[in-house]
Design a protein around this motif. Structure first.
Motif, PDB file in Angstrom:
ATOM      1  N   UNK A  98      44.032 -50.992 -32.029  1.00 28.28           N
ATOM      2  CA  UNK A  98      44.369 -51.991 -30.690  1.00 28.28           C
ATOM      3  C   UNK A  98      45.622 -52.403 -30.633  1.00 28.28           C
ATOM      4  N   UNK A  99      46.123 -52.788 -28.992  1.00 29.27           N
ATOM      5  CA  UNK A  99      47.078 -53.320 -28.552  1.00 29.27           C
ATOM      6  C   UNK A  99      46.964 -55.329 -28.489  1.00 29.27           C
ATOM      7  N   UNK A 100      48.100 -55.841 -28.833  1.00 25.33           N
ATOM      8  CA  UNK A 100      47.123 -57.177 -28.438  1.00 25.33           C
ATOM      9  C   UNK A 100      46.703 -57.572 -27.695  1.00 25.33           C
ATOM     10  N   UNK A 101      46.742 -57.521 -26.615  1.00 27.52           N
ATOM     11  CA  UNK A 101      45.646 -58.135 -25.267  1.00 27.52           C
ATOM     12  C   UNK A 101      44.318 -57.202 -26.001  1.00 27.52           C
ATOM     13  N   UNK A 102      44.204 -56.527 -26.475  1.00 25.82           N
ATOM     14  CA  UNK A 102      42.529 -55.581 -26.754  1.00 25.82           C
ATOM     15  C   UNK A 102      42.380 -56.869 -28.369  1.00 25.82           C
ATOM     16  N   UNK A 103      43.213 -57.063 -28.878  1.00 22.04           N
ATOM     17  CA  UNK A 103      43.365 -58.109 -30.206  1.00 22.04           C
ATOM     18  C   UNK A 103      42.793 -59.521 -29.555  1.00 22.04           C
ATOM     19  N   UNK A 104      43.223 -60.057 -29.100  1.00 26.34           N
ATOM     20  CA  UNK A 104      43.303 -61.328 -27.502  1.00 26.34           C
ATOM     21  C   UNK A 104      41.302 -60.797 -27.585  1.00 26.34           C
ATOM     22  N   UNK A 105      41.666 -60.037 -26.749  1.00 28.90           N
ATOM     23  CA  UNK A 105      39.528 -60.482 -26.569  1.00 28.90           C
ATOM     24  C   UNK A 105      38.677 -59.783 -26.679  1.00 28.90           C
ATOM     25  N   UNK A 106      39.169 -59.135 -28.350  1.00 27.12           N
ATOM     26  CA  UNK A 106      37.629 -59.019 -29.306  1.00 27.12           C
ATOM     27  C   UNK A 106      37.874 -60.361 -30.044  1.00 27.12           C
ATOM     28  N   UNK A 107      38.674 -61.022 -29.875  1.00 22.05           N
ATOM     29  CA  UNK A 107      38.233 -61.966 -30.856  1.00 22.05           C
ATOM     30  C   UNK A 107      37.623 -63.203 -30.123  1.00 22.05           C
TER      31      UNK A 107
END
Length: 131
Positions: A41-50
């Motif tokens: 995952x990229x940082x944006x995907x990690x944020x969205x997952x959070x």
């Protein structure tokens, strides 16, 4: 429903903790949890997952609070029904006791009449024949 809500909340918290503790490196990050490679995952995907995990977590908490609210309402309804039944029972018992007192009074009058008989009543036809 309480158990399901708590399980969902616990699963979301555990997944969030596993993602947070992982060692990140590079522009995409390999997400590993529970001994398995879950995703890159990229940082944006990690944020969205959070954000999604936070939503799932609070949905689980909402389910558990809903369950306790429904249980409380059910309990209050049961108590109200029991109170109503108890009041009906007390009314029926009072009515039964009143009727029993009336019956005893009626039996008392009947037994008094049997113990002290009245003078025999002479019918009119018999009175004319006698007189």
């Amino acid at each position: 429903m309480l158990v399901i809500g708590l399980l969902i909340a616990a699963a979301a918290a555990a997944f969030g903790a596993v993602v947070t503790v992982e060692d990140w490196g590079g522009s995409t990050y390999a997400v590993r949890g529970f001994g398995h490679h879950l995703a890159n995952l990229t940082l944006a995907e990690i944020f969205l997952a959070g954000v999604i995990l936070c939503g799932i977590f609070f949905f689980g908490l909402w389910l558990s609070s809903l369950s306790s609210t429904l249980h409380r309402r059910r309990s209050l309804r049961r108590r109200a029904e029991m109170r109503s039944l108890r009041e009906q029972y007390e009314e029926v018992v009072a009515e039964r006791d009143r009727l029993a007192r009336e019956l005893e009074a009626q039996r008392g009058r009947t037994s008094d009449a049997a113990a002290y008989p009245r003078e025999p009543q002479v019918e009119r036809d018999d009175a004319h024949r006698l007189g």
